[in-house]
Design an enzyme around this catalytic site. Structure first.
Site, PDB file in Angstrom:
ATOM      1  CG  ASP A 114      -2.091   0.939   1.093  1.00 15.12           C
ATOM      2  OD1 ASP A 114      -1.890   2.070   0.607  1.00 15.12           O
ATOM      3  OD2 ASP A 114      -3.204   0.559   1.471  1.00 15.12           O
ATOM      4  CB  SER A 124      -6.574   2.064  -0.139  1.00 10.87           C
ATOM      5  OG  SER A 124      -5.271   2.532   0.104  1.00 10.87           O
ATOM      6  CG  ASP A 134      -1.065   4.533   2.554  1.00 15.58           C
ATOM      7  OD1 ASP A 134      -0.848   5.295   1.597  1.00 15.58           O
ATOM      8  OD2 ASP A 134      -2.039   4.667   3.316  1.00 15.58           O
ATOM      9  CG  HIS A 187      -0.702   8.959   4.225  1.00 10.43           C
ATOM     10  ND1 HIS A 187      -1.204   9.856   3.309  1.00 10.43           N
ATOM     11  CD2 HIS A 187      -1.310   7.765   3.955  1.00 10.43           C
ATOM     12  CE1 HIS A 187      -2.076   9.248   2.519  1.00 10.43           C
ATOM     13  NE2 HIS A 187      -2.157   7.974   2.885  1.00 10.43           N
ATOM     14  CG  ASP A 219      -2.989   0.775  -2.551  1.00  8.93           C
ATOM     15  OD1 ASP A 219      -1.791   1.134  -2.541  1.00  8.93           O
ATOM     16  OD2 ASP A 219      -3.729   0.852  -1.558  1.00  8.93           O
ATOM     17  CG  HIS A 220      -2.494   4.638  -3.540  1.00  9.40           C
ATOM     18  ND1 HIS A 220      -1.611   5.126  -2.592  1.00  9.40           N
ATOM     19  CD2 HIS A 220      -3.521   4.078  -2.841  1.00  9.40           C
ATOM     20  CE1 HIS A 220      -2.082   4.881  -1.382  1.00  9.40           C
ATOM     21  NE2 HIS A 220      -3.245   4.245  -1.499  1.00  9.40           N
TER      22      HIS A 220
END
Length: 368
Positions: free
Chosen positions: A45, A89, A261, A265, A303-304
C-alpha cells in the site's frame, strides 16, 4: 452552430476516452470453472518505484536487492479512479479485485452506477471450490483487504465490512489488526482465533480450515518499533500458505503491506523502508513455497503511490538514503508490478490496475 455541436461531441468523446480507459465488460455471473491454480497477490500500500529503490539501497547498498526485484517480468500500473483522478485504496483495490473502476471510498460495488455488488477474485475462487485468504498489517476491515471480500458504498462502514466477511464471503484465513471485530464475533462465525505469534505458530495447519488472527488492537505496529509478541508479515504469510495449500483445488491469497502507506503519509522514510523490507521478506516466503511448482502465479504491486517520494542520494548499506517528499497524500504516479510463475509474462509493460483482475481470471480459467 453545427460546428460547435460537432466540437462539443468531440470533447465529450475525448473526455470519456481519457477517464474511462481500460473499462471492460464484467465477467458473466457463472464464468468457466477456475482450474487448480494458486494465485498470490501482494499489495504494498502506497509503495512506488522510489520506495523500492530506497529500501534496496538501505538493505544492500544498491537498488535491486529486494526479493521481488528478481522476478522475470516487470511492468508499471496506472491507478486512476473512474474519473481519471488520484485514487484512494478503496477504489484502487476494487479495480484490482473486480476489474471495475469506481469512485474513491467505494468497496466493490458499482458506484457510480446502480450500487450492485461486484464479484471479486476471491469470491470467484471460492465459488469454484478453492480456498481464499486475506493478510494485512492494517486492521482487517481496512479498505484494501475489504475490497476482496466485502461490498459497501463507503469504506468507513466497518461494521458492514466485517459482517460481509463473517456472514457472506467467509475467507478461510484472515490475519491483521483487531479493530472493529472481537474474538466472540469471529468465534460465533466458526473461526478458530489466534491473537499472537505463539498461538499462530502453534496451529495445526494441516487440519484447520477457518482461522482468524486478531493481532493487537488496531493497525499492527511498525517494524521499526518492534512487534513484541505479534507476528511479522512474513510469518503470517508462511502460516496462511500452510493452511491454504490444503485446499482441494487451489487458492487465492491477498497479502498487504499496509503500513508502507501510513509511514509515507507521515513522510517517515525510516518506517517506510522497514515496512518495505519486511514486505519483501513476505514475498520471499511465497517464492520459497512456490519453488518447483508450475501452477502458481505470484504478483507484487501497489494500489497507489503515497508521498511523491524521490531518492536523492544513496548513503550505502544500513544507512537511510537522502530523499525528498512532495506531499503527504497520494499521487497519480504509476506503481511497479512484478510477476513470477504461470502467466507472469502478461504483466510486462504498462497495464491498468483493472487489468490485474482480468489477467488473473484468464489464467485461473485456463486448464494446464
Amino acid at each position: 452552430m453545427r460546428f460547435f455541436r460537432r466540437y462539443s461531441l468531440l470533447l465529450v468523446c475525448v473526455f470519456l476516452a481519457s477517464t474511462c480507459h481500460h473499462i471492460r465488460a464484467p465477467l458473466p455471473e457463472a464464468p468457466q470453472k477456475i482450474q487448480r491454480k494458486q494465485v498470490i497477490l501482494f499489495i504494498g500500500d502506497g509503495m512506488g518505484f522510489e520506495h523500492v529503490k530506497a529500501a534496496g539501497m538501505y538493505r544492500n547498498k544498491t537498488p535491486g536487492s529486494l526479493s521481488f526485484e528478481s522476478f522475470p517480468y516487470h511492468g508499471s500500473v496506472t491507478t486512476a479512479n473512474i474519473y481519471g483522478k488520484v485514487t484512494d485504496s478503496a477504489a484502487a483495490s476494487t479495480a484490482m479485485a473486480t476489474g471495475t473502476k469506481v469512485s474513491n471510498g467505494v468497496i466493490s460495488v458499482l458506484l457510480p452506477g446502480d450500487g450492485k455488488p461486484l464479484k471479486t477474485i476471491a469470491e470467484y475462487f471460492q465459488e469454484s471450490g478453492q480456498f481464499s485468504g486475506l493478510v494485512t498489517t492494517t486492521f482487517v476491515a481496512h479498505a484494501t483487504p475489504a475490497a476482496f471480500a466485502a461490498h459497501v458504498p463507503d469504506r468507513n462502514n466497518f461494521s458492514d465490512i466485517v459482517s460481509d466477511y463473517l456472514d457472506r464471503s467467509r475467507p478461510n484465513v484472515v490475519f491483521g489488526g483487531a479493530r472493529h471485530i472481537t474474538k466472540e464475533m469471529a468465534s460465533r462465525a466458526g473461526y478458530r482465533i489466534v491473537t499472537d505469534r505463539e498461538s499462530m505458530l502453534a496451529q495445526d495447519t494441516e487440519n484447520v480450515t477457518l482461522l482468524w488472527g486478531l493481532f493487537g488492537h488496531g493497525n499492527m505496529p511498525y517494524e521499526y518499533a518492534g512487534l513484541g509478541s505479534l507476528p511479522h508479515l512474513s510469518e503470517m504469510t508462511s502460516t496462511v500458505l500452510s493452511i491454504l495449500d490444503n485446499g482441494p483445488s487451489g487458492f487465492f491469497l491477498m497479502v498487504e503491506g499496509g503500513r508502507i502507506d501510513h509511514a509515507s503519509h507521515a513522510n517517515d522514510i525510516e518506517r517506510a523502508i522497514y515496512e518495505t523490507i519486511e514486505f519483501s521478506n513476505a514475498v520471499r516466503v511465497a517464492m520459497d513455497w512456490a519453488e518447483g511448482r508450475d501452477d502458481t502465479l505470484i504478483i507484487v504491486t501497489a494500489d497507489h503511490e503515497t508521498g511523491g517520494l524521490a531518492v536523492l542520494e544513496n548513503r550505502g548499506n544500513g544507512s537511510i538514503p537522502d530523499v525528498r517528499w512532495e506531499t503527504r497524500g497520494h499521487t497519480e504516479k504509476n506503481v511497479p508490478v512484478y510477476a513470477l510463475g504461470d502467466g507472469a509474462e502478461q504483466f510486462e509493460g504498462e497495464i491498468d490496475n483493472t487489468d490485474i483482475f482480468y489477467i488473473i481470471m484468464g489464467i485461473a480459467q485456463t486448464a494446464q
